[in-house]
Design a protein around this motif. Structure first.
Motif, PDB file in Angstrom:
ATOM      1  N   SER A 226       0.795  -1.189  -0.129  1.00  0.00           N
ATOM      2  CA  SER A 226       0.122   0.114   0.083  1.00  0.00           C
ATOM      3  C   SER A 226       0.957   1.338   0.049  1.00  0.00           C
ATOM      4  O   SER A 226       0.414   2.292  -0.053  1.00  0.00           O
ATOM      5  N   ASN A 227       2.177   0.930  -0.008  1.00  0.00           N
ATOM      6  CA  ASN A 227       2.787   2.169   0.155  1.00  0.00           C
ATOM      7  C   ASN A 227       3.927   2.439  -1.334  1.00  0.00           C
ATOM      8  O   ASN A 227       4.960   1.649  -1.460  1.00  0.00           O
ATOM      9  N   PRO A 228       3.399   3.358  -2.180  1.00  0.00           N
ATOM     10  CA  PRO A 228       4.103   3.130  -3.340  1.00  0.00           C
ATOM     11  C   PRO A 228       5.604   3.670  -3.481  1.00  0.00           C
ATOM     12  O   PRO A 228       6.302   3.274  -4.362  1.00  0.00           O
ATOM     13  N   ALA A 229       5.902   4.436  -2.157  1.00  0.00           N
ATOM     14  CA  ALA A 229       7.298   5.021  -2.303  1.00  0.00           C
ATOM     15  C   ALA A 229       8.160   3.889  -2.113  1.00  0.00           C
ATOM     16  O   ALA A 229       9.260   3.897  -2.431  1.00  0.00           O
ATOM     17  N   LEU A 230       7.604   2.967  -1.412  1.00  0.00           N
ATOM     18  CA  LEU A 230       8.422   1.392  -1.206  1.00  0.00           C
ATOM     19  C   LEU A 230       8.533   0.712  -2.329  1.00  0.00           C
ATOM     20  O   LEU A 230       9.358  -0.105  -2.595  1.00  0.00           O
ATOM     21  N   SER A 231       7.206   0.514  -3.129  1.00  0.00           N
ATOM     22  CA  SER A 231       6.973  -0.735  -3.891  1.00  0.00           C
ATOM     23  C   SER A 231       7.191  -0.154  -5.273  1.00  0.00           C
ATOM     24  O   SER A 231       7.256  -1.088  -6.073  1.00  0.00           O
ATOM     25  N   ALA A 232       7.161   1.080  -5.528  1.00  0.00           N
ATOM     26  CA  ALA A 232       7.011   1.660  -6.836  1.00  0.00           C
ATOM     27  C   ALA A 232       8.468   2.161  -7.486  1.00  0.00           C
ATOM     28  O   ALA A 232       8.526   2.663  -8.573  1.00  0.00           O
ATOM     29  N   GLY A 233       9.359   2.093  -6.380  1.00  0.00           N
ATOM     30  CA  GLY A 233      10.706   2.782  -6.784  1.00  0.00           C
ATOM     31  C   GLY A 233      11.931   1.535  -7.224  1.00  0.00           C
ATOM     32  O   GLY A 233      11.437   0.650  -7.734  1.00  0.00           O
ATOM     33  N   ASP A 234      12.893   1.996  -6.375  1.00  0.00           N
ATOM     34  CA  ASP A 234      14.057   1.161  -6.276  1.00  0.00           C
ATOM     35  C   ASP A 234      14.854   0.421  -5.181  1.00  0.00           C
ATOM     36  O   ASP A 234      15.564  -0.153  -5.385  1.00  0.00           O
ATOM     37  N   GLU A 235      14.322   0.999  -4.140  1.00  0.00           N
ATOM     38  CA  GLU A 235      14.789   0.521  -2.936  1.00  0.00           C
ATOM     39  C   GLU A 235      14.717  -0.857  -2.604  1.00  0.00           C
ATOM     40  O   GLU A 235      15.747  -1.356  -1.754  1.00  0.00           O
ATOM     41  N   LEU A 236      13.654  -1.251  -2.690  1.00  0.00           N
ATOM     42  CA  LEU A 236      13.157  -2.650  -2.516  1.00  0.00           C
ATOM     43  C   LEU A 236      12.543  -3.461  -3.753  1.00  0.00           C
ATOM     44  O   LEU A 236      11.912  -2.920  -4.449  1.00  0.00           O
ATOM     45  N   TRP A 237      13.321  -4.820  -3.870  1.00  0.00           N
ATOM     46  CA  TRP A 237      12.829  -5.486  -4.891  1.00  0.00           C
ATOM     47  C   TRP A 237      12.132  -6.882  -4.547  1.00  0.00           C
ATOM     48  O   TRP A 237      12.345  -7.023  -3.389  1.00  0.00           O
ATOM     49  N   LEU A 238      11.357  -7.466  -5.079  1.00  0.00           N
ATOM     50  CA  LEU A 238      10.462  -8.462  -4.872  1.00  0.00           C
ATOM     51  C   LEU A 238      10.890  -9.722  -5.675  1.00  0.00           C
ATOM     52  O   LEU A 238      11.443  -9.670  -6.917  1.00  0.00           O
ATOM     53  N   PRO A 239      10.463 -10.786  -5.227  1.00  0.00           N
ATOM     54  CA  PRO A 239      10.530 -12.224  -6.199  1.00  0.00           C
ATOM     55  C   PRO A 239       9.761 -12.203  -7.283  1.00  0.00           C
ATOM     56  O   PRO A 239       8.603 -11.376  -7.345  1.00  0.00           O
ATOM     57  N   PRO A 240      10.070 -12.558  -8.291  1.00  0.00           N
ATOM     58  CA  PRO A 240       9.247 -12.335  -9.845  1.00  0.00           C
ATOM     59  C   PRO A 240       7.900 -12.811  -9.829  1.00  0.00           C
ATOM     60  O   PRO A 240       7.280 -12.396 -10.510  1.00  0.00           O
ATOM     61  N   THR A 241       7.524 -13.741  -8.685  1.00  0.00           N
ATOM     62  CA  THR A 241       6.153 -14.247  -8.562  1.00  0.00           C
ATOM     63  C   THR A 241       5.151 -12.965  -7.833  1.00  0.00           C
ATOM     64  O   THR A 241       3.985 -13.269  -7.790  1.00  0.00           O
TER      65      THR A 241
END
Length: 619
Positions: free
Chosen positions: A48-63
């Motif tokens: 729910s936090n685009p500043a964490l999930s829409a940038g480059d600071e944290l990356w996720l598994p491809p699934t």
């Protein structure tokens, strides 16, 4: 508190929902007040936090199916946009609905009979603040927006509901106007902490105003030539493309006012006090606790605004790697799936307090070479463990903020930092934190330790007991760095600029800017010029505010996103079991960001429905 509140419609007898009923009693009006609060985005949840999930600071598994992460992967679109706050879809709250609820409250609160005037004034001030916050949230995301100063009547005709976007400067002026109107009737700080923590105060209002004005003065919104010609259909320009230095002066003055007011109320940078521990901690661990607990200790001396509607719970499990405690199951209810890329690890300073690319004593070219940790590293690295040179001789925030292969992870039920049983991360192939499925692992080999409360307890099986904390919306270090930034833009480096950035550095166990750059930088005079100090403040802010939802917005307002968000996302080679193979930089994703991405698109259906709206450039 706010998450548990019912909507005002739920309290109407006989299923008759009218505004009159909502404002007939103080108790029902209070529920409406909390409904107004409920539209603040849940920033303590990663998705729910685009500043964490829409940038480059944290990356996720491809699934991962996280909506905002699709923005990070370059998949934003005009048909059903991701994180559509304009309409409330695709993972986002309807912020305009929140504004309408605020307007309903302001129009009707005077009708409540069983309330004192002073309390009505306070509630009105709270809702004006929320109305300002919601407008700013849209403004920061979309640029020029439609200002909803009053709700349209139900009888409004088709032409009345078609409202154009207002120029950016007018939008900022309206947000500041609301904040100024609210300030005088808000309590300085919360007195009844048991029931009111998280509600808006004058300290929050002044601090948020400072942030709003710094944003308005920043290059994205102040004289941005990229938006020359961006206008409404009637020709009204939506951006002023001439830089206005007065905006920085207003920002600096607002920052100073906020800093001095917060200090007068007793807000101060947090320092950890281990009164309840039976062990003496090393100086190294104490500094790390200063840094971690400034975020994770609820309602500490530094938190100006903590969002009780955003408890940081699930995000902690996602930031904690599996298998920290070898005596417990390697699958302990944690995943470690929030993965900082290597470029974020490189962002942190050397142990001398300067960038590793500038430190004349630090071998940047050899950062991927192997090295064995010895007894001098025992509070940061597992003694005898082979890891990369990148993980050695770094500043305290590196070890407080990041979990990595061979790194000590203090806490989680182990409080003696002088023993031989300190928890540590092991993430090479075949080790506990290595990938065991397609979702529960760090794609880069790093995790965001900063977000994890050290009192969390790893249990047997799949249990993980989390100490929740309200998401820190504004803390004093944030305000200090905003003041240093604004003052530097007004007058260049000087006593006030150094004072506040050095205060933040001292809490992080670092020397002053002047001492670090003079003695260790290849550019020893960098801190003496406005341009050099600007770079220093920007990096200091990116480090200090890492993983708190600031980097994404800062890179945008500085117009640095087209540089930083076009760098590749890389990590270690997770398929390797030996150090020589594991510590090789591996490409994970080629991220792209163009000028159009500075402002999110409006849904094309919105443009079609309102003929007075124009789309953002490039979309």
């Amino acid at each position: 508190m706010f998450g548990a509140c019912n909507k005002y419609l739920d309290i109407i007898p006989d299923n008759i929902a009218t505004i009159d009923y909502a404002f007939r009693l103080r108790s029902t009006a209070e529920r409406f007040l909390f409904t107004c609060y409920s539209y603040v985005p849940d920033l303590g949840t990663f998705a729910s936090n685009p500043a964490l999930s829409a940038g480059d600071e944290l990356w996720l598994p491809p699934t991962s199916s996280t909506q905002a992460w699709q923005i990070a992967r370059g998949n934003q679109r005009v048909v059903n946009p991701y994180m559509n706050y304009w309409q409330g879809s695709s993972g986002a709250n309807d912020i305009y609905e929140g504004i309408r609820q605020c307007n309903i409250f302001l129009e009707n609160i005077a009708l409540v009979p069983d309330m004192d005037d002073y309390e009505k004034k306070r509630w009105i001030a709270e809702v004006k603040f929320l109305k300002a916050y919601y407008h700013f949230w849209l403004l920061r995301s979309y640029g020029p927006i439609v200002l909803i100063k009053e709700n349209l009547p139900v009888s409004a005709g088709p032409d009345e509901v078609k409202i154009p976007r207002s120029p950016v400067d007018s939008c900022f002026d309206y947000v500041v106007q609301l904040l100024d109107e609210a300030a005088s009737d808000l309590p300085d700080k919360i007195d009844n902490e048991a029931s009111e923590l998280g509600r808006v105060t004058k300290a929050i209002d002044l601090s948020f105003k400072a942030y709003v004005l710094v944003t308005a003065a920043s290059p994205l919104f102040n004289g941005n030539q990229d938006y020359k010609g961006f206008a409404n259909r009637d020709g009204t320009p939506l951006f002023n493309t001439t830089v206005d230095p007065a905006k920085w002066e207003k920002a600096a003055a607002a920052c100073k006012t906020a800093v001095e007011f917060c200090q007068s109320l007793g807000y101060k940078l947090y320092y950890y006090n281990p009164q309840l521990l039976q062990y003496d901690l090393s100086d190294t661990t104490m500094i790390q606790m200063n840094i971690r607990n400034a975020i994770c200790e609820r309602w500490n001396s530094e938190i100006i605004w903590g969002n009780t509607n955003s408890p940081a719970t699930s995000i902690q499990a996602s930031a904690t790697p599996r298998g920290l405690d070898p005596a417990k199951s390697s699958n302990s209810g944690t995943s470690g799936s929030l993965a900082p890329p290597l470029k974020i690890a490189e962002m942190f300073y050397s142990n001398h307090g300067v960038p590793i690319t500038e430190d004349k004593t630090w071998d940047y070219a050899g950062r991927f070479r192997l090295r064995t940790a010895d007894s001098t590293d025992k509070y940061t690295l597992k003694e005898g463990y082979i890891t990369a040179q990148l993980n050695f001789d770094r500043e305290p925030r590196y070890y407080a903020d990041l979990g990595f292969d061979g790194g000590i992870w203090y806490g989680q039920g182990h409080y003696d930092d002088k023993g031989s049983d300190l928890l540590y991360v092991s993430s090479k192939k075949g080790q506990p934190a290595a990938p065991i499925n397609l979702a529960a692992y760090s794609t880069t080999g790093y995790t965001a330790k900063k977000l994890v409360n050290f009192n969390n307890v790893i249990g047997d099986g799949n249990t993980y007991t989390v100490q929740y904390y309200p998401w820190p919306m504004i803390r004093l270090a944030d305000l200090y760095l905003l003041y240093a930034e604004a003052q530097n833009e007004v007058s260049g480096p000087g006593a006030e600029v150094y004072k506040y950035i050095d205060s933040v550095r001292a809490r992080a166990g670092l020397p002053s800017v002047a001492e670090s750059w003079s003695n260790y930088s290849r550019n020893p005079n960098k801190y003496t010029t406005k341009e050099g100090m600007r770079d220093i403040i920007h990096q200091e802010r990116l480090i200090e505010m890492a993983f708190e939802g600031q980097r994404y917005w800062d890179l945008r307002r500085w117009k640095e996103a087209t540089t930083e968000l076009n760098k590749p996302i890389t990590g270690w080679d997770l398929d390797q079991s030996e150090p020589a193979g594991y510590y090789r930089q591996r490409l994970i994703f080629n991220q792209t960001f163009t000028t159009r991405d500075y402002l999110w698109p409006l849904n094309e259906n919105t443009i079609l429905a309102n003929s007075k709206l124009v789309q953002n450039p490039g979309w």
